[in-house]
Write an enzyme that holds these catalytic residues in place. Structure first.
Site, short mmCIF file in Angstrom:
data_model
loop_
_atom_site.label_atom_id
_atom_site.label_comp_id
_atom_site.label_asym_id
_atom_site.label_seq_id
_atom_site.Cartn_x
_atom_site.Cartn_y
_atom_site.Cartn_z
N GLU A 69 7.15 -2.80 9.08
CA GLU A 69 7.26 -3.99 8.21
C GLU A 69 8.50 -4.81 8.58
OE1 GLU A 69 4.94 -4.98 6.23
OE2 GLU A 69 3.73 -3.19 6.59
N ASP A 117 4.19 -2.93 15.52
CA ASP A 117 4.10 -1.51 15.95
C ASP A 117 5.04 -1.24 17.11
OD1 ASP A 117 2.21 -0.94 14.06
OD2 ASP A 117 0.51 -0.85 15.44
#
Length: 427
Positions: free
Chosen positions: A284, A370
């Protein structure tokens, strides 16, 4: 061909043709995915991730039940929406005009919007009840009681009335006052409201539905604060929210402006171990580091400007604007919200392309976030966390490629884990 009350013409039938074509296309995609959900053989790539056969079959059963019900609802809504488009919604406008008087545009619009919102409410509520208390209940996700369901419904309705009551008349008056350059004023107002709601919603509206508390796990709190400090993320508050009172699905997000950021973790996410949670939060933070949220806000802002500008060109196009409104059964009315509603229908093809482009952008952003977590040495923990969340949420482990390309805002789990493994090999 024409229908009663002037409904028909190229604008109306063009929209019906496009919406029908899109419905058939999306149903074709659903059938492709449903066929994949009926498969019982564990795919080798999924097996290699450590997913057991029973976990795969449970996920397949959940996705199959959801999809079958969704397809039934889609066809019911398609038929009902076309009936409303041609007959019911125009009739609701005529009733509003007879009740309030054509000269009272704001009152007519508010009554019409109220009636329109309740026309399909029984169907929407019935579908939601079945989804939550039959399908989600069957697969162990629903934690909601009937009293909570209807309490949420009442709160949501009251909030919509409280917000739309002043906003709709305000929009109408601003358009009338602004003349041919109204789009500049409406855009500026929409930006102000957007940033205002980004602050109002998490601070005042969401607490009406959920309980926010400081994160109970002090050890986890210390680790998250250390992670935020390491990445220079301006964390000011860290909450856990009782998402488990409605569903066992898990989530986490952050919100706030500039130097005042807050992280919210659903209590259902706390089933992961600390390192997995930190890896998910690091993902995040990747969105924040790469400016994905700021970029989305900028795109949304530009989109609204283009939307209001083009609407202005149509609204002040004279006979064309009148013909559009008339073709949808609203007679010779020049009401702002009618013009905006019918215009939004006509630009549906453009909007559909934009939605697809945003979906592709979002998937790319997910891969980038990611990679950020992987670069911070959290690749294995992120992979195991994503896999555990997918299994707990019974995510789709066997997606059809075309369905996933068109619908998935996040890459399929197999694709994300494949990318993380490729990153580890490069390292």
């Amino acid at each position: 061909p024409g229908l009663p009350n002037g409904v028909g013409g190229p604008f109306f039938w063009g929209f019906v043709a496009f919406s029908s074509g899109m419905h058939l296309f999306t149903q074709y995609l659903e059938l492709r995915q449903l066929r994949k959900n009926y498969e019982t053989k564990l795919p080798e790539e999924v097996k290699a991730l450590g997913v057991g056969e029973q976990a795969f079959l449970d996920a397949q059963a959940y996705q199959k039940d959801r999809r079958c019900f969704s397809m039934v609802c889609s066809w019911a809504n398609f038929a009902f929406n076309n009936l409303c488009l041609a007959v019911v919604t125009p009739a609701a406008w005529r009733f509003a005009v007879r009740t309030c008087g054509a000269e009272n545009e704001c009152k007519c619009t508010l009554l019409w919007m109220f009636l329109s919102s309740w026309i399909d409410k029984p169907l929407a509520v019935a579908e939601s009840l079945y989804k939550n208390f039959v399908i989600e209940e069957k697969h162990g996700f629903n934690k909601m009681t009937c009293s909570l369901f209807f309490a949420d419904l009442v709160k949501s309705e009251l909030l919509s009335y409280a917000l739309m009551g002043p906003l709709v008349p305000g929009l109408i008056k601003l358009v009338r006052w602004g003349g041919k350059r109204f789009y500049l004023y409406v855009w500026a107002a929409s930006q102000t409201l957007m940033f205002g709601f980004m602050w109002i919603y998490p601070n005042f509206i969401q607490p009406l539905f959920n309980k926010f508390e400081p994160l109970h796990d002090e050890q986890l709190r210390d680790k998250i604060e250390a992670l935020a400090a390491e990445e220079e993320f301006p964390l000011t508050n860290l909450f856990q929210v009782d998402g488990s009172k409605r569903s066992s699905h898990s989530n986490a997000y952050f919100f706030g402006f500039w130097k005042n950021k807050r992280i919210v973790i659903f209590d259902t996410l706390l089933t992961l171990d600390h390192e997995q949670i930190l890896a998910v939060l690091c993902h995040e933070l990747g969105h924040w580091k790469f400016g994905h949220i700021t970029g989305n806000i900028a795109i949304s802002s530009a989109h609204l400007m283009a939307l209001f500008w083009s609407f202005g060109q149509v609204m002040y196009s004279g006979d064309t604007s009148k013909e559009i409104v008339h073709s949808f059964g609203y007679g010779n009315s020049g009401a702002v919200m009618l013009s905006l509603t019918t215009y939004s229908m006509l630009i549906a093809p453009v909007e559909q392309v934009l939605v697809l482009l945003m979906t592709l952008r979002t998937r790319a952003n997910e891969f980038q976030a990611d990679t950020f977590a992987a670069e911070k040495g959290r690749s294995k923990e992120l992979a195991s966390g994503l896999l555990k969340m997918s299994q707990e949420n019974k995510g789709d482990l066997n997606p059809d490629w075309l369905y996933a390309w068109y619908h998935f805002s996040h890459p399929a789990l197999v694709e994300r884990l494949r990318a993380l493994k490729a990153f580890e090999k490069k390292q």
